[in-house]
Motif scaffolding. Structure first.
Motif, PDB file in Angstrom:
ATOM      1  N   LYS A   6       0.871  -1.121   0.039  1.00  0.00           N
ATOM      2  CA  LYS A   6      -0.080   0.067   0.033  1.00  0.00           C
ATOM      3  C   LYS A   6       0.670   1.161   0.086  1.00  0.00           C
ATOM      4  O   LYS A   6       2.095   1.134   0.013  1.00  0.00           O
ATOM      5  CB  LYS A   6      -0.866  -0.053   1.134  1.00  0.00           C
ATOM      6  N   GLN A  46      -0.198   2.998 -10.452  1.00  0.00           N
ATOM      7  CA  GLN A  46      -1.296   3.927  -9.886  1.00  0.00           C
ATOM      8  C   GLN A  46      -2.518   3.602  -9.864  1.00  0.00           C
ATOM      9  O   GLN A  46      -3.187   3.408 -11.127  1.00  0.00           O
ATOM     10  CB  GLN A  46      -0.928   5.331 -10.411  1.00  0.00           C
ATOM     11  N   LEU A  47      -3.147   3.288  -8.900  1.00  0.00           N
ATOM     12  CA  LEU A  47      -4.584   2.758  -8.954  1.00  0.00           C
ATOM     13  C   LEU A  47      -5.692   3.953  -9.260  1.00  0.00           C
ATOM     14  O   LEU A  47      -5.446   4.915  -8.398  1.00  0.00           O
ATOM     15  CB  LEU A  47      -5.020   1.993  -7.698  1.00  0.00           C
ATOM     16  N   GLY A  48      -6.551   3.570 -10.145  1.00  0.00           N
ATOM     17  CA  GLY A  48      -7.659   4.777 -10.597  1.00  0.00           C
ATOM     18  C   GLY A  48      -8.786   4.456  -9.711  1.00  0.00           C
ATOM     19  O   GLY A  48      -8.778   3.370  -9.044  1.00  0.00           O
ATOM     20  N   SER A  49      -9.629   5.606  -9.829  1.00  0.00           N
ATOM     21  CA  SER A  49     -10.742   5.539  -9.161  1.00  0.00           C
ATOM     22  C   SER A  49     -11.823   4.354  -9.485  1.00  0.00           C
ATOM     23  O   SER A  49     -12.477   3.642  -8.642  1.00  0.00           O
ATOM     24  CB  SER A  49     -11.907   6.783  -9.459  1.00  0.00           C
ATOM     25  N   LEU A  69     -10.436   1.013  -8.060  1.00  0.00           N
ATOM     26  CA  LEU A  69     -10.429   1.146  -6.722  1.00  0.00           C
ATOM     27  C   LEU A  69     -11.924   0.830  -6.275  1.00  0.00           C
ATOM     28  O   LEU A  69     -12.298   0.196  -5.055  1.00  0.00           O
ATOM     29  CB  LEU A  69      -9.967   2.435  -6.038  1.00  0.00           C
ATOM     30  N   GLU A 100     -10.271   5.603  -0.997  1.00  0.00           N
ATOM     31  CA  GLU A 100      -9.841   6.078  -2.396  1.00  0.00           C
ATOM     32  C   GLU A 100      -8.708   7.056  -2.393  1.00  0.00           C
ATOM     33  O   GLU A 100      -7.898   6.943  -3.123  1.00  0.00           O
ATOM     34  CB  GLU A 100     -10.910   6.565  -3.095  1.00  0.00           C
ATOM     35  N   MET A 142      -5.391   5.202  -1.276  1.00  0.00           N
ATOM     36  CA  MET A 142      -4.980   4.172  -2.309  1.00  0.00           C
ATOM     37  C   MET A 142      -4.504   4.684  -3.677  1.00  0.00           C
ATOM     38  O   MET A 142      -3.850   4.004  -4.079  1.00  0.00           O
ATOM     39  CB  MET A 142      -6.043   2.971  -2.345  1.00  0.00           C
ATOM     40  N   SER A 143      -5.043   5.568  -3.832  1.00  0.00           N
ATOM     41  CA  SER A 143      -4.650   6.397  -5.163  1.00  0.00           C
ATOM     42  C   SER A 143      -3.409   7.472  -4.932  1.00  0.00           C
ATOM     43  O   SER A 143      -3.204   8.191  -5.790  1.00  0.00           O
ATOM     44  CB  SER A 143      -5.653   7.228  -5.939  1.00  0.00           C
ATOM     45  N   SER A 144      -3.100   7.826  -3.688  1.00  0.00           N
ATOM     46  CA  SER A 144      -2.021   8.730  -3.528  1.00  0.00           C
ATOM     47  C   SER A 144      -0.691   8.502  -4.098  1.00  0.00           C
ATOM     48  O   SER A 144      -0.048   9.481  -4.121  1.00  0.00           O
ATOM     49  CB  SER A 144      -2.060   9.192  -1.937  1.00  0.00           C
ATOM     50  N   ARG A 145      -0.374   7.504  -4.399  1.00  0.00           N
ATOM     51  CA  ARG A 145       0.870   7.027  -4.764  1.00  0.00           C
ATOM     52  C   ARG A 145       0.768   5.831  -5.474  1.00  0.00           C
ATOM     53  O   ARG A 145       0.129   4.824  -5.099  1.00  0.00           O
ATOM     54  CB  ARG A 145       2.164   6.964  -4.028  1.00  0.00           C
ATOM     55  N   PRO A 146       1.891   5.467  -6.587  1.00  0.00           N
ATOM     56  CA  PRO A 146       1.994   3.921  -6.905  1.00  0.00           C
ATOM     57  C   PRO A 146       2.143   3.013  -5.961  1.00  0.00           C
ATOM     58  O   PRO A 146       2.721   3.275  -4.932  1.00  0.00           O
ATOM     59  CB  PRO A 146       3.349   4.240  -8.043  1.00  0.00           C
TER      60      PRO A 146
END
Length: 138
Positions: free
Chosen positions: A9, A39-42, A45, A62, A65-69
Motif C-alpha cells: 500500500k 497507480q490505482l485509479g478510481s 478502486l 480511495e 490508495m490512489s495517493s502514490r503508485p
C-alpha cells in the motif's frame, strides 16, 4: 499450489518498506508468481472495494490508495493465503502484535502496509482484476 494477491500500500511505498515486506514473504518460503507497479485509479478502486464503496469512509480509502503508485504481487505456496494473513497480523495495526508485519510497520486500520486476499475465491477474483492471465507465472 495456492496463490494469493497482495498490494504493498501507499504507506509501505512512502516509507520504503517494500524490501522488508517482500523479505518476510520470501523467508516464509513463498514464491512470486507475478509482480507489477501501478497507480490505482478510481474505477479500479471502486471495483476492488465494492463491499465498502457506498460507505461514508470510502472517499478516504480511495484518496489514500490512489495517493502514490503501489506494488501488486501474486504469491504462491502451500496454504499461502492463511500464512500471509498470519504474517501480516490483524487489519488494525494498533491491534497487531509485535513480530507481525502490521504490528512492526503499520499505524492504523487503513495505514497498515499491505492488502491481502482473505480466501481462495477472493484471491482468484483479485488476481484476475489486477493481472492478465499471461502475467501470472506458475
Amino acid at each position: 499450489m495456492e496463490k494469493t494477491f497482495i498490494i504493498l500500500k501507499p504507506d509501505c511505498m512512502e516509507k520504503k518498506l517494500w524490501g522488508k515486506v517482500l523479505d518476510r514473504f520470501a523467508d516464509a518460503g513463498f514464491e512470486i508468481a507475478a509482480c507489477k507497479m501501478a497507480q490505482l485509479g478510481s474505477e479500479l478502486l471502486r471495483t476492488h472495494y465494492a463491499h465498502v464503496a457506498d460507505k461514508p469512509f470510502f472517499p478516504e480509502i480511495e484518496a489514500f490508495m490512489s495517493s502514490r503508485p503501489v506494488i501488486m504481487v501474486v504469491l504462491k505456496g502451500d496454504d499461502v493465503i492463511n500464512k500471509v494473513r498470519d504474517l501480516l497480523g490483524p487489519t488494525d495495526s494498533t491491534k497487531a502484535p509485535a513480530g507481525t508485519i502490521r504490528g512492526d510497520m503499520g499505524e492504523s486500520m487503513m495505514i497498515n502496509v499491505c492488502h491481502a486476499s482473505d480466501g481462495p475465491e477472493t484471491a482468484a477474483a483479485e488476481i484476475a482484476r489486477f493481472f492478465k492471465p499471461e502475467e501470472v507465472l506458475g
